[in-house]
Design a protein around this motif. Sequence first.
Motif, PDB file in Angstrom:
ATOM      1  N   ARG A 120      44.514  42.517  40.265  1.00  0.00           N
ATOM      2  CA  ARG A 120      43.312  42.945  39.543  1.00  0.00           C
ATOM      3  C   ARG A 120      42.846  41.840  38.607  1.00  0.00           C
ATOM      4  O   ARG A 120      43.619  41.324  37.787  1.00  0.00           O
ATOM      5  CB  ARG A 120      43.659  44.205  38.756  1.00  0.00           C
ATOM      6  CG  ARG A 120      42.573  44.787  37.898  1.00  0.00           C
ATOM      7  CD  ARG A 120      43.103  46.069  37.268  1.00  0.00           C
ATOM      8  NE  ARG A 120      42.101  46.741  36.463  1.00  0.00           N
ATOM      9  CZ  ARG A 120      42.244  47.971  35.958  1.00  0.00           C
ATOM     10  NH1 ARG A 120      43.367  48.633  36.188  1.00  0.00           N
ATOM     11  NH2 ARG A 120      41.299  48.520  35.242  1.00  0.00           N
ATOM     12  N   LYS A 121      41.572  41.475  38.704  1.00  0.00           N
ATOM     13  CA  LYS A 121      41.064  40.413  37.839  1.00  0.00           C
ATOM     14  C   LYS A 121      41.059  40.866  36.384  1.00  0.00           C
ATOM     15  O   LYS A 121      40.945  42.057  36.084  1.00  0.00           O
ATOM     16  CB  LYS A 121      39.667  39.984  38.268  1.00  0.00           C
ATOM     17  CG  LYS A 121      38.576  41.010  38.021  1.00  0.00           C
ATOM     18  CD  LYS A 121      37.231  40.466  38.484  1.00  0.00           C
ATOM     19  CE  LYS A 121      36.126  41.495  38.259  1.00  0.00           C
ATOM     20  NZ  LYS A 121      34.812  41.006  38.740  1.00  0.00           N
ATOM     21  N   ARG A 122      41.195  39.902  35.503  1.00  0.00           N
ATOM     22  CA  ARG A 122      41.122  40.185  34.068  1.00  0.00           C
ATOM     23  C   ARG A 122      39.686  39.948  33.610  1.00  0.00           C
ATOM     24  O   ARG A 122      39.166  38.836  33.689  1.00  0.00           O
ATOM     25  CB  ARG A 122      42.101  39.308  33.297  1.00  0.00           C
ATOM     26  CG  ARG A 122      43.550  39.747  33.495  1.00  0.00           C
ATOM     27  CD  ARG A 122      44.474  39.053  32.541  1.00  0.00           C
ATOM     28  NE  ARG A 122      44.861  37.738  33.024  1.00  0.00           N
ATOM     29  CZ  ARG A 122      45.395  36.790  32.255  1.00  0.00           C
ATOM     30  NH1 ARG A 122      45.543  36.990  30.961  1.00  0.00           N
ATOM     31  NH2 ARG A 122      45.743  35.630  32.778  1.00  0.00           N
ATOM     32  N   GLU A 123      39.060  40.979  33.114  1.00  0.00           N
ATOM     33  CA  GLU A 123      37.634  40.931  32.803  1.00  0.00           C
ATOM     34  C   GLU A 123      37.312  39.932  31.703  1.00  0.00           C
ATOM     35  O   GLU A 123      36.202  39.394  31.639  1.00  0.00           O
ATOM     36  CB  GLU A 123      37.141  42.323  32.398  1.00  0.00           C
ATOM     37  CG  GLU A 123      37.276  43.370  33.485  1.00  0.00           C
ATOM     38  CD  GLU A 123      36.370  43.116  34.674  1.00  0.00           C
ATOM     39  OE1 GLU A 123      35.411  42.324  34.539  1.00  0.00           O
ATOM     40  OE2 GLU A 123      36.637  43.701  35.736  1.00  0.00           O
ATOM     41  N   SER A 124      38.261  39.636  30.835  1.00  0.00           N
ATOM     42  CA  SER A 124      37.995  38.750  29.697  1.00  0.00           C
ATOM     43  C   SER A 124      37.993  37.279  30.076  1.00  0.00           C
ATOM     44  O   SER A 124      37.658  36.425  29.255  1.00  0.00           O
ATOM     45  CB  SER A 124      39.036  38.984  28.596  1.00  0.00           C
ATOM     46  OG  SER A 124      40.336  38.702  29.077  1.00  0.00           O
ATOM     47  N   LEU A 125      38.370  36.955  31.327  1.00  0.00           N
ATOM     48  CA  LEU A 125      38.470  35.567  31.736  1.00  0.00           C
ATOM     49  C   LEU A 125      37.240  35.129  32.498  1.00  0.00           C
ATOM     50  O   LEU A 125      36.659  35.882  33.281  1.00  0.00           O
ATOM     51  CB  LEU A 125      39.700  35.369  32.628  1.00  0.00           C
ATOM     52  CG  LEU A 125      41.057  35.643  31.984  1.00  0.00           C
ATOM     53  CD1 LEU A 125      42.152  35.391  33.003  1.00  0.00           C
ATOM     54  CD2 LEU A 125      41.277  34.788  30.758  1.00  0.00           C
ATOM     55  N   SER A 126      36.853  33.873  32.290  1.00  0.00           N
ATOM     56  CA  SER A 126      35.788  33.300  33.096  1.00  0.00           C
ATOM     57  C   SER A 126      36.340  32.925  34.462  1.00  0.00           C
ATOM     58  O   SER A 126      37.546  32.969  34.708  1.00  0.00           O
ATOM     59  CB  SER A 126      35.207  32.059  32.412  1.00  0.00           C
ATOM     60  OG  SER A 126      36.212  31.065  32.269  1.00  0.00           O
ATOM     61  N   THR A 127      35.465  32.524  35.362  1.00  0.00           N
ATOM     62  CA  THR A 127      35.888  32.198  36.723  1.00  0.00           C
ATOM     63  C   THR A 127      36.466  30.804  36.837  1.00  0.00           C
ATOM     64  O   THR A 127      37.444  30.569  37.529  1.00  0.00           O
ATOM     65  CB  THR A 127      34.697  32.331  37.692  1.00  0.00           C
ATOM     66  OG1 THR A 127      34.200  33.666  37.611  1.00  0.00           O
ATOM     67  CG2 THR A 127      35.124  32.030  39.124  1.00  0.00           C
TER      68      THR A 127
END
Length: 345
Positions: free
Chosen positions: A205-212
Amino acid sequence: MRDIPASLLEVTVALDGSGDYTSIQRAIDEIPHQREYPTVIYIQAGTYYEKLHIEKPFVRLIGDPDQPTVIVYDDYARKTFPDGSLYHTFYSYTVFVGSDDFRAEHLSFINSAGAGEQVGQALAMYVDSDRASFYNCRFIGQQDTLFTGPLPPQPIDRSTFGGPREGVPRHYQRQYYKHCYIEGNIDFIFGSATAVFDECEIFARKRESLSTLSQDAEGSHEPVIHGWLTAASTPEDVQYGYVFLDCQLTSDAPPHSFYLGRPWRNYAKVAWIRCHIGAHIHPTGWDNWNKPEAESTVVYQEYNNEGAGASIKDRVSWSYLLDSTDAENYTVEHILAGDDGWVPK
């Protein structure tokens, strides 16, 4: 409180009052101590907001195969007790299993605490159990979703682990997960057990607080690391740690943003066998957790995987590809047999 007769093997939990109990924990609490036969607890569909603590052997929790049967709680590592002390990781569980011969089917175990620095680790399931098996179950969280005991001998960053197994003697544990779904981001399958994950989906699951993307000193862009699938702490004298057979590695995170694993302890053992590995896995595959010394002791293996993230061309030099002869030993029966010949059924 009513007594459960020694001969009674089955009870039902239903939120609407149509069963023997409306609370799963109440049903567990009333199982007689020292029972030597399975107690089957059928749990009717619904969402049970409960923090379960199970320390009686031969417990079977069976959910509804056709409708969602969910056990959810929202404790987390940075939560505090009334005296101001932290829960830390090992009190944050939704479900704790501390007895052998446990089995669960058709259940979802969720920690709904969320993510972020104010939450930290939040376990959906803490399994400190030998001969534990899970069929068609879902484990959902973010950091540290599923812990497979026992605890390592010593903590790294403080004097005690805390939690329900502090000071309890450690023993060898085998666990089996069949057709399960496991979701999280940071080290979301971790611990010391020998565990087989058979035809499971591992969702990063991606971490929403991180940029790509991040930019290095030379101006090139590298993907931001969103997490690690495993953080094994396999004991040095144990042959198998985590073995993933015919699993699907899926994600909503950017390409190259997850590692297959990193070593919580230096003798970590993890094998991915015949898995479909998505593009979210970093080409190098594995991370040493800033422990160069672990590179000579970990056992990180792959065999006959496929998918966008399966190429071994850029894998770290301290992981390796199993040959077909060695891969023949990676069967459920061989890995989990132990001294008692256990075969999960």
